[in-house]
Write a protein that holds these residues in place. Structure first.
Motif, PDB file in Angstrom:
ATOM      1  N   THR A 499     -43.591   6.019 -15.122  1.00  0.00           N
ATOM      2  CA  THR A 499     -43.311   5.847 -13.696  1.00  0.00           C
ATOM      3  C   THR A 499     -41.980   5.132 -13.492  1.00  0.00           C
ATOM      4  OG1 THR A 499     -45.674   5.805 -13.165  1.00  0.00           O
ATOM      5  CG2 THR A 499     -44.172   4.906 -11.533  1.00  0.00           C
ATOM      6  N   ALA A 500     -41.667   4.169 -14.350  1.00  0.00           N
ATOM      7  CA  ALA A 500     -40.362   3.494 -14.243  1.00  0.00           C
ATOM      8  C   ALA A 500     -39.223   4.508 -14.329  1.00  0.00           C
ATOM      9  CB  ALA A 500     -40.229   2.444 -15.347  1.00  0.00           C
ATOM     10  N   TRP A 501     -39.377   5.510 -15.209  1.00  0.00           N
ATOM     11  CA  TRP A 501     -38.349   6.555 -15.321  1.00  0.00           C
ATOM     12  C   TRP A 501     -38.199   7.313 -14.009  1.00  0.00           C
ATOM     13  CZ3 TRP A 501     -34.883   8.296 -19.025  1.00  0.00           C
ATOM     14  CH2 TRP A 501     -34.333   9.566 -18.807  1.00  0.00           C
ATOM     15  N   THR A 502     -39.307   7.659 -13.357  1.00  0.00           N
ATOM     16  CA  THR A 502     -39.237   8.415 -12.106  1.00  0.00           C
ATOM     17  C   THR A 502     -38.591   7.603 -10.982  1.00  0.00           C
ATOM     18  OG1 THR A 502     -41.406   7.772 -11.188  1.00  0.00           O
ATOM     19  CG2 THR A 502     -41.364   9.618 -12.752  1.00  0.00           C
ATOM     20  N   LEU A 503     -38.507   6.285 -11.158  1.00  0.00           N
ATOM     21  CA  LEU A 503     -37.888   5.420 -10.151  1.00  0.00           C
ATOM     22  C   LEU A 503     -36.487   4.971 -10.565  1.00  0.00           C
ATOM     23  CD1 LEU A 503     -40.998   3.178  -9.341  1.00  0.00           C
ATOM     24  CD2 LEU A 503     -40.161   5.153  -8.049  1.00  0.00           C
ATOM     25  N   LYS A 504     -35.999   5.492 -11.705  1.00  0.00           N
ATOM     26  CA  LYS A 504     -34.699   5.105 -12.255  1.00  0.00           C
ATOM     27  C   LYS A 504     -34.629   3.604 -12.495  1.00  0.00           C
ATOM     28  CE  LYS A 504     -31.154   7.722 -11.360  1.00  0.00           C
ATOM     29  NZ  LYS A 504     -30.007   8.425 -10.754  1.00  0.00           N
ATOM     30  N   MET A 505     -35.757   3.051 -12.950  1.00  0.00           N
ATOM     31  CA  MET A 505     -35.841   1.627 -13.262  1.00  0.00           C
ATOM     32  C   MET A 505     -36.205   1.388 -14.722  1.00  0.00           C
ATOM     33  SD  MET A 505     -35.334  -0.667 -10.768  1.00  0.00           S
ATOM     34  CE  MET A 505     -36.489  -2.033 -10.973  1.00  0.00           C
ATOM     35  N   ASP A 506     -36.187   2.426 -15.539  1.00  0.00           N
ATOM     36  CA  ASP A 506     -36.623   2.293 -16.923  1.00  0.00           C
ATOM     37  C   ASP A 506     -35.711   1.403 -17.753  1.00  0.00           C
ATOM     38  OD1 ASP A 506     -35.005   4.733 -16.340  1.00  0.00           O
ATOM     39  OD2 ASP A 506     -34.853   4.780 -18.533  1.00  0.00           O
ATOM     40  N   HIS A 507     -34.502   1.127 -17.264  1.00  0.00           N
ATOM     41  CA  HIS A 507     -33.607   0.219 -17.984  1.00  0.00           C
ATOM     42  C   HIS A 507     -33.950  -1.238 -17.708  1.00  0.00           C
ATOM     43  CE1 HIS A 507     -32.004   0.636 -13.972  1.00  0.00           C
ATOM     44  NE2 HIS A 507     -31.144  -0.342 -14.165  1.00  0.00           N
ATOM     45  N   GLU A 508     -34.841  -1.479 -16.738  1.00  0.00           N
ATOM     46  CA  GLU A 508     -35.177  -2.851 -16.369  1.00  0.00           C
ATOM     47  C   GLU A 508     -36.665  -3.183 -16.480  1.00  0.00           C
ATOM     48  OE1 GLU A 508     -32.239  -4.640 -13.206  1.00  0.00           O
ATOM     49  OE2 GLU A 508     -33.037  -2.754 -12.427  1.00  0.00           O
ATOM     50  N   ILE A 509     -37.538  -2.197 -16.368  1.00  0.00           N
ATOM     51  CA  ILE A 509     -38.979  -2.429 -16.410  1.00  0.00           C
ATOM     52  C   ILE A 509     -39.639  -1.318 -17.226  1.00  0.00           C
ATOM     53  CG2 ILE A 509     -39.026  -3.608 -14.165  1.00  0.00           C
ATOM     54  CD1 ILE A 509     -40.094  -0.981 -12.939  1.00  0.00           C
ATOM     55  N   GLY A 510     -40.936  -1.425 -17.444  1.00  0.00           N
ATOM     56  CA  GLY A 510     -41.700  -0.337 -18.048  1.00  0.00           C
ATOM     57  C   GLY A 510     -41.987  -0.512 -19.524  1.00  0.00           C
TER      58      GLY A 510
END
Length: 555
Positions: A499-510
């Motif tokens: 889900t972090a990837w789908t929000l473009k937040m995988d570099h910070e969370i997940g």
């Protein structure tokens, strides 16, 4: 002066980082992860304070809820009239209601306690699909609650609502009303069921004016939502439809700026009232308020409606058992006309925003995929990660196209439990129902995906969502789509890094790895050690957000 470092020990740390899947210690500095590994491996960064609070617990990356609504934090101000038992934020269990008469009875009890005789009474969580093939709720049913007071019952999907005749009169709806989504009875009068936004808008406006009803923009709603999220291990959540008014943004900033606010929040702009370039400009202005705990930049487009409400758009052969009172074509409603989808996507795509598209039915998903293909042909952009939300009926061919285009999916896996039996018998029929929310096929096709609750449509609970995708059991105990089951590890990935990837937040969370926010779900049990059918019963102790420990029982 060097910032202080805390080293948390745990019975086990499930990192979701393939290069280091498990560990026993994690070092945290300045709210971020400094190191992960054994005690010796994380102790080389200078003086540190040891914290053994989690020595007998399991740490995971904080769960990421990719499709929820702040309404979950405000709906309990109103009367729950759903079919399933449901626990409110105080812990009280409200028994589910299995008949229209029972719904009317609960509403009559509630309205007897209201002092103002003209204040609207609001119920929520209703869904007629669970009441068999009998007559649907009408305005006359709600007239039994009150003939003078507006009475409004919102469906569990939030795509339909029912009203009494006092409400119809208050908003000026009658036999001459020509709004799509206002079905009429044999005499030509509105039945009292209103379908989708165009039909519902006058009622929602009435509720805003007379009862203070909102889409969850006030500060208290954000806090209520966040407390519920913390109790189920969520550290980052979307609010996937927010008008981003000036007051609403200010309230969200005030809530999230508080160090004790327990989640990161990502509201998605819903441009219902903005056309052309106004919408992108409005969203760009909101992005000026971004912080580590409040992120703007997502946009939500809604193409169709609800499958169980018979307002989603389906390809041939359409609905299996259509009740005949939804839409003008018998095949649901377009909330965004297909001819406008590409231009709407393009206006945000060109500005670098990420577009999330609500597409329940396969016809809506196909229109969205075609539109993204057109936009990319005119405006190439790598790494856009535009996402189909729900995407419940996408098939293997659509998923293959999505992979080629760089599209993501966010599946509504909870649907399998709550509505799987209804989809099998009423909406989809057996064959199509068994491939709904096709997580296994998405894995084979290489489409990145997350999974969600759509709270308040279904309760927040990522471990329950993972259980749904792993077991695919319906309410009656039927396995709905054996071949679309996924393993526990893949399901846990979907509610964290996926889900972090789908929000473009995988570099910070997940995942739990150096440099990311120190956001953890703290579990009493190891989800990789329990039997798959017990996944939903894994106990959540609380969370850690940016290194700050937040027990689930904390007020």
């Amino acid at each position: 002066m060097q910032a202080s470092t805390v080293i948390f020990s745990a019975k086990k740390i499930i990192t979701m980082n393939r290069s280091r899947p498990e560990a026993t210690h994690v070092a945290v500095r300045d709210g971020r992860i400094l190191a992960v590994g054994s005690h010796d491996e994380v102790s080389g960064w200078g003086p540190a304070t040891m914290d053994d609070t989690f020595a007998d617990k399991v740490l995971m990356p904080g769960f990421v809820e990719g499709h929820a609504h702040l309404l979950e934090g405000s709906m309990w101000d109103h009367i729950y009239v759903g079919y399933f038992d449901r626990r409110d934020p105080s812990g009280k269990v409200w028994p589910g209601l299995q008949s229209i008469d029972a719904v009317v009875a609960r509403l009559r009890e509630a309205q007897a306690e209201l002092d103002d005789p003209l204040r609207p009474l609001i119920g929520w969580g209703f869904d007629p699909i669970f009441f068999g093939d009998g007559p649907r709720m009408t305005a006359r049913d709600l007239d039994r609650v009150s003939r003078e007071r507006p009475v409004v019952v919102m469906h569990m999907s939030n795509h339909l609502l029912n009203v009494n005749r006092a409400t119809l009169a208050a908003v000026g709806m009658g036999r001459h009303t020509a709004i799509e989504g206002v079905p009429k009875d044999e005499s030509g009068d509105p039945t009292g069921e209103l379908q989708e936004f165009a039909a519902m808008f006058p009622v929602l406006q009435l509720l805003s004016e007379k009862a203070g009803f909102s889409l969850g923009e006030n500060k208290n709603t954000a806090w209520n939502f966040a407390h519920i999220a913390r109790r189920v291990g969520i550290t980052t959540s979307t609010d996937l439809a927010n008008p981003l008014t000036e007051a609403g943004v200010a309230n969200l900033r005030a809530a999230t700026d508080d160090p004790a606010f327990p989640i990161r929040l990502m509201p998605a702009f819903a441009p219902l009232l903005f056309k052309g370039e106004e919408g992108p400009a409005h969203l760009k202005a909101a992005c000026a308020h971004n912080t580590d705990k409040l992120r703007f930049g997502l946009v939500k487009l809604v193409l169709d409606g609800s499958i169980q409400g018979f307002t989603a758009r389906l390809r041939w052969p359409h609905y299996y058992r259509n009740p005949g009172n939804t839409g003008t074509s018998g095949n649901g409603l377009w909330l965004l006309p297909p001819s406008q989808v590409a231009s709407q996507i393009a206006s945000y795509h060109r500005e670098g925003f990420q577009v999330h598209m609500h597409t329940n039915g396969d016809e809506a998903s196909e229109v969205a995929i075609d539109a993204v293909s057109q936009v990319l042909a005119m405006h190439p952009r790598q790494g856009h990660r535009h996402t189909l939300q729900h995407a419940q009926m996408v098939d293997a061919a659509m998923l293959a196209r999505m992979a080629e285009l760089g599209l993501c999916a966010n599946f509504f896996s909870n649907h399998i439990y709550y509505w799987g039996d209804a989809h099998y018998a009423k909406t989809m029929g057996p064959e199509r129902a068994q491939r709904m929310n096709p997580a296994a096929t998405a894995l084979r096709c290489g489409v990145p995906f997350g999974m969600h609750s759509d709270a308040p449509v279904t309760p927040l609970g990522p471990l329950f969502t993972a259980w749904c995708a792993t077991n695919r059991l319906t309410l009656s105990g039927r396995v709905l789509g054996e071949s679309e089951r996924i393993g526990v590890a893949d399901a846990l990935h979907a509610i964290t890094l996926g889900t972090a990837w789908t929000l473009k937040m995988d570099h910070e969370i997940g995942s739990i790895e150096c440099g990311k926010f120190a956001d953890f779900a703290v579990l009493e049990d190891d989800p990789l050690a329990v039997a798959p059918e017990q996944l939903k019963d894994v106990r959540v102790w609380g969370t850690v957000l940016g290194g700050r420990v937040m027990p689930a029982h904390q007020a």
